[in-house]
Motif scaffolding. Structure first.
Motif, short mmCIF file in Angstrom:
data_model
loop_
_atom_site.label_atom_id
_atom_site.label_comp_id
_atom_site.label_asym_id
_atom_site.label_seq_id
_atom_site.Cartn_x
_atom_site.Cartn_y
_atom_site.Cartn_z
N ILE A 36 42.16 31.64 49.01
CA ILE A 36 41.16 31.97 48.00
C ILE A 36 40.87 33.46 48.10
O ILE A 36 40.33 33.93 49.11
CB ILE A 36 39.87 31.16 48.20
N MET A 37 41.25 34.19 47.09
CA MET A 37 41.00 35.62 47.07
C MET A 37 39.55 35.87 46.70
O MET A 37 39.03 35.25 45.76
CB MET A 37 41.93 36.32 46.08
N GLN A 38 38.90 36.75 47.44
CA GLN A 38 37.53 37.15 47.19
C GLN A 38 37.47 38.67 47.24
O GLN A 38 38.14 39.29 48.06
CB GLN A 38 36.58 36.56 48.23
N LEU A 39 36.69 39.26 46.37
CA LEU A 39 36.59 40.71 46.28
C LEU A 39 35.13 41.10 46.47
O LEU A 39 34.27 40.72 45.67
CB LEU A 39 37.11 41.18 44.92
N GLU A 40 34.87 41.81 47.55
CA GLU A 40 33.50 42.18 47.87
C GLU A 40 32.87 42.93 46.69
O GLU A 40 33.47 43.85 46.13
CB GLU A 40 33.46 43.05 49.13
N GLY A 41 31.67 42.47 46.31
CA GLY A 41 30.94 43.12 45.23
C GLY A 41 31.24 42.58 43.85
O GLY A 41 30.65 43.04 42.87
N ASP A 42 32.14 41.60 43.73
CA ASP A 42 32.49 41.05 42.41
C ASP A 42 32.21 39.55 42.41
O ASP A 42 33.11 38.72 42.51
CB ASP A 42 33.96 41.33 42.09
N GLU A 43 30.94 39.22 42.32
CA GLU A 43 30.53 37.82 42.43
C GLU A 43 31.06 36.95 41.30
O GLU A 43 31.35 35.77 41.50
CB GLU A 43 29.00 37.71 42.54
N GLU A 44 31.20 37.51 40.11
CA GLU A 44 31.75 36.73 38.99
C GLU A 44 33.19 36.30 39.29
O GLU A 44 33.56 35.14 39.11
CB GLU A 44 31.70 37.56 37.70
N PHE A 45 34.00 37.25 39.77
CA PHE A 45 35.37 36.91 40.12
C PHE A 45 35.40 35.93 41.28
O PHE A 45 36.17 34.96 41.26
CB PHE A 45 36.18 38.17 40.50
N ASN A 46 34.59 36.17 42.30
CA ASN A 46 34.59 35.31 43.48
C ASN A 46 34.26 33.86 43.12
O ASN A 46 34.90 32.93 43.63
CB ASN A 46 33.61 35.83 44.53
N LYS A 47 33.29 33.67 42.25
CA LYS A 47 32.94 32.32 41.80
C LYS A 47 34.11 31.69 41.05
O LYS A 47 34.46 30.53 41.27
CB LYS A 47 31.69 32.37 40.92
N TRP A 48 34.73 32.47 40.16
CA TRP A 48 35.87 31.97 39.40
C TRP A 48 37.01 31.57 40.33
O TRP A 48 37.60 30.49 40.18
CB TRP A 48 36.33 33.05 38.41
#
Length: 89
Positions: A36-48
């Motif tokens: 699961i890719m997560q990008l610090e500071g991008d909560e919209e992307f992280n949730k998606w």
């Protein structure tokens, strides 16, 4: 391909490059794990990305969260090129 899919694809490509350059990290990822890719500071992307991973999750498979804290801007590696334009018909 929507913007979230494109971002996920780009992050996966970068993670694959990172793993090739730092193979010791590959040892910490179990076979057939769902990454699961997560990008610090991008909560919209992280949730998606989390919802996408959950929709593909299978019983018995580990979930691996990869949080990218910093990433350099994408730059072209082209050192020389030529552009040729053809007149419109």
């Amino acid at each position: 391909m929507n913007i979230m899919e494109r971002k996920n694809t780009d992050l996966i490509k970068e993670f694959n490059r990172y793993i090739r350059e730092h193979p010791e990290f590959a040892n910490s990822i179990s076979d057939n794990a769902i990454v699961i890719m997560q990008l610090e500071g991008d909560e919209e992307f992280n949730k998606w990305a989390l919802e996408l991973a959950k929709s593909h999750a299978e019983k018995g498979k580990d979930l691996i969260y990869v949080r990218i804290k910093r990433i350099k801007p994408i730059r072209s590696r082209i050192q020389e090129l030529e552009v040729q334009q053809q007149a419109a018909y």
